[in-house]
Scaffold this motif. Structure first.
Motif, short mmCIF file in Angstrom:
data_model
loop_
_atom_site.label_atom_id
_atom_site.label_comp_id
_atom_site.label_asym_id
_atom_site.label_seq_id
_atom_site.Cartn_x
_atom_site.Cartn_y
_atom_site.Cartn_z
N GLY A 1 0.81 -1.21 0.00
CA GLY A 1 0.00 0.00 0.00
C GLY A 1 0.85 1.26 0.00
N PRO A 2 0.54 2.22 0.88
CA PRO A 2 1.29 3.48 0.90
C PRO A 2 2.72 3.32 1.39
CG PRO A 2 -0.28 3.41 2.71
CD PRO A 2 -0.59 2.23 1.83
N GLU A 3 3.06 2.15 1.91
CA GLU A 3 4.44 1.92 2.37
C GLU A 3 5.36 1.53 1.22
OE1 GLU A 3 5.14 2.88 5.33
OE2 GLU A 3 3.02 3.27 5.66
N LEU A 4 4.86 1.48 0.01
CA LEU A 4 5.68 1.25 -1.18
C LEU A 4 5.82 2.57 -1.92
CD1 LEU A 4 7.11 -0.63 -3.23
CD2 LEU A 4 4.87 -0.90 -4.36
N GLU A 5 7.04 3.10 -1.98
CA GLU A 5 7.30 4.36 -2.67
C GLU A 5 8.37 4.14 -3.74
OE1 GLU A 5 7.29 8.14 -0.39
OE2 GLU A 5 7.41 6.83 1.38
N LEU A 6 7.96 4.22 -4.98
CA LEU A 6 8.89 4.14 -6.10
C LEU A 6 9.10 5.54 -6.64
CD1 LEU A 6 7.41 1.04 -7.98
CD2 LEU A 6 8.97 1.10 -6.02
N ILE A 7 10.36 5.92 -6.85
CA ILE A 7 10.68 7.27 -7.29
C ILE A 7 11.51 7.20 -8.56
CG2 ILE A 7 11.84 9.43 -6.66
CD1 ILE A 7 11.23 8.80 -3.75
N HIS A 8 10.99 7.77 -9.64
CA HIS A 8 11.63 7.68 -10.96
C HIS A 8 11.81 9.07 -11.58
CE1 HIS A 8 9.50 3.50 -11.31
NE2 HIS A 8 10.56 3.46 -10.51
N ASN A 9 12.94 9.26 -12.20
CA ASN A 9 13.19 10.43 -13.04
C ASN A 9 12.51 10.19 -14.39
OD1 ASN A 9 14.27 12.40 -14.73
ND2 ASN A 9 16.37 11.68 -14.56
N SER A 10 11.76 11.17 -14.88
CA SER A 10 11.02 10.99 -16.13
C SER A 10 11.94 10.73 -17.32
CB SER A 10 10.15 12.22 -16.42
OG SER A 10 10.97 13.38 -16.60
N LEU A 11 13.22 11.09 -17.21
CA LEU A 11 14.17 10.89 -18.31
C LEU A 11 15.13 9.72 -18.07
CD1 LEU A 11 15.09 14.57 -19.30
CD2 LEU A 11 13.44 13.01 -20.38
N ASP A 12 14.83 8.91 -17.07
CA ASP A 12 15.66 7.74 -16.76
C ASP A 12 15.13 6.54 -17.54
OD1 ASP A 12 17.24 5.78 -15.68
OD2 ASP A 12 16.54 6.04 -13.61
N TYR A 13 16.01 5.89 -18.28
CA TYR A 13 15.60 4.74 -19.08
C TYR A 13 15.33 3.50 -18.24
CZ TYR A 13 20.10 2.62 -18.27
OH TYR A 13 21.19 2.06 -17.64
N ALA A 14 16.01 3.36 -17.07
CA ALA A 14 15.95 2.11 -16.31
C ALA A 14 14.55 1.74 -15.85
CB ALA A 14 16.91 2.17 -15.12
#
Length: 353
Positions: A235-248
């Motif tokens: 639930g809210p204890e999962l935080e994924l953080i991505h750069n919009s220009l990151d290919y990975a």
């Protein structure tokens, strides 16, 4: 700008790349000193002490490949119970990593710890599955913190020290493939809370730990059912953080992968090779009949670094590594090139590329 929690866990995740080469890559004691030295240099992690590990693993037939590394820190301030489980799953940029496990995406394994999944059939990347099996068994070497104890045994000891109804905050974090592994480790710990089978120890039979996962720049670990399952379980204890220009983070979903080649189109002069590689990989995934989906993530608005040479690899490295501290407001508080023990202007760095 990021929160204090995001900055702390990003710094921990990036500091895990210390000791990629030289003596720290060969000796556990030197690796401990290398990581601890980097933690002490970074304001956000200066008060963190390594209480378990680092424990590392490298397959014997690939002696020069980057190690899988796990360690646990705790703040030294009185009254803070938090544990931070930090995972490095190889090289900081996947294109540097010659580990054959990187190609485990072509096969998937069922998530064997599934609880209350309903009609879902969660499955994870074969490489993630094998790495998780390793992490479950890892123990630090003699003379290192937590020597001889597994990660679950360490956490069981921490939970056992709690008084009354106090909770133990357990944060699992990582960057890149380490971020993908952080999601798998956090879900494994969550699914093995309470009574368990003989497959795992009862590390938290009374559910006194409060699990949280923060993963940066990670490709997805599993299929669409896994994405739904982990989102429901954490639930809210999962935080994924991505750069919009990151290919990975666009790996290994064939639909999102199609956008990789065009990420830097306005700055990169030649992308035909990238298009060919992405198409070939997508074809292989479809031929093997596997599919992937990324759970919902917080997307940071990335910006092209036009001061770099107009090559895909230079921009990709910057967006996957250097952009995250800038986007989360760390400024000059963390020196990634110092952690990697190289200069961005050398043959190993993005400027030279």
């Amino acid at each position: 700008m990021g929160t204090d929690a995001e900055r702390v866990q990003l710094c921990l995740s990036l500091a895990a790349y210390a000791g990629l080469s030289g003596e720290p890559a060969r000796r556990a004691g030197a690796l401990h000193r290398s990581i601890a030295a980097q933690l002490a240099k970074i304001p956000a992690t200066r008060e963190h002490e390594i209480v378990w590990g680092p424990a590392s693993f490298r397959v014997w037939w690939q002696p020069s490949s980057p190690s899988l590394v796990v360690f646990v820190t705790r703040p030294i301030q009185a009254g803070e119970d938090d544990c931070y489980v930090v995972i490095r799953a190889g090289a900081p940029v996947p294109v540097w990593d010659q580990n054959l496990e990187s190609f485990g995406c072509l096969a998937q394994e069922p998530w064997v710890w599934t609880r209350r999944a309903g009609n879902l059939a969660p499955a994870v990347c074969g490489g993630v599955h094998r790495r998780l099996d390793v992490i479950r068994e890892l123990t630090p070497e003699e003379q290192l913190p937590g020597a001889g104890r597994s990660l679950a045994e360490l956490l069981a000891g921490c939970v056992g020290e709690l008084e009354g109804d106090r909770k133990l905050p357990v944060h699992v974090c990582g960057h890149g493939v380490g971020g993908a592994m952080a999601t798998a480790v956090a879900l494994w710990l969550h699914d093995t809370q309470g009574p368990v089978t003989a497959r795992d120890i009862e590390w938290d039979p009374r559910h006194h730990a409060k699990l949280h996962c923060m993963a940066f720049a990670g490709p997805t670990a599993g299929n669409a059912d896994f994405a739904t399952y982990i989102s429901e379980r954490l639930g809210p204890e999962l935080e994924l953080i991505h750069n919009s220009l990151d290919y990975a983070p666009l790996l290994w979903d064939t639909q999102t992968m199609a956008g990789i080649a065009g990420l830097y189109r306005s700055h990169v002069e030649e992308i035909s090779v990238v298009e060919a590689v992405v198409e070939a990989l997508g074809n292989q995934l479809e031929r093997h009949g596997v599919e992937y989906e990324q759970p919902p993530a917080r997307i940071l608005p990335g910006q092209l670094n036009v001061e770099l040479p107009p090559t895909f690899i230079a921009q990709a490295e910057y967006q996957h590594l250097h952009a995250y501290p800038e986007l989360l407001g760390l400024g000059a508080q963390i020196d990634i090139d110092a952690i990697l023990d190289r200069c961005s202007g050398t043959d190993d760095g993005p400027v030279a590329q």
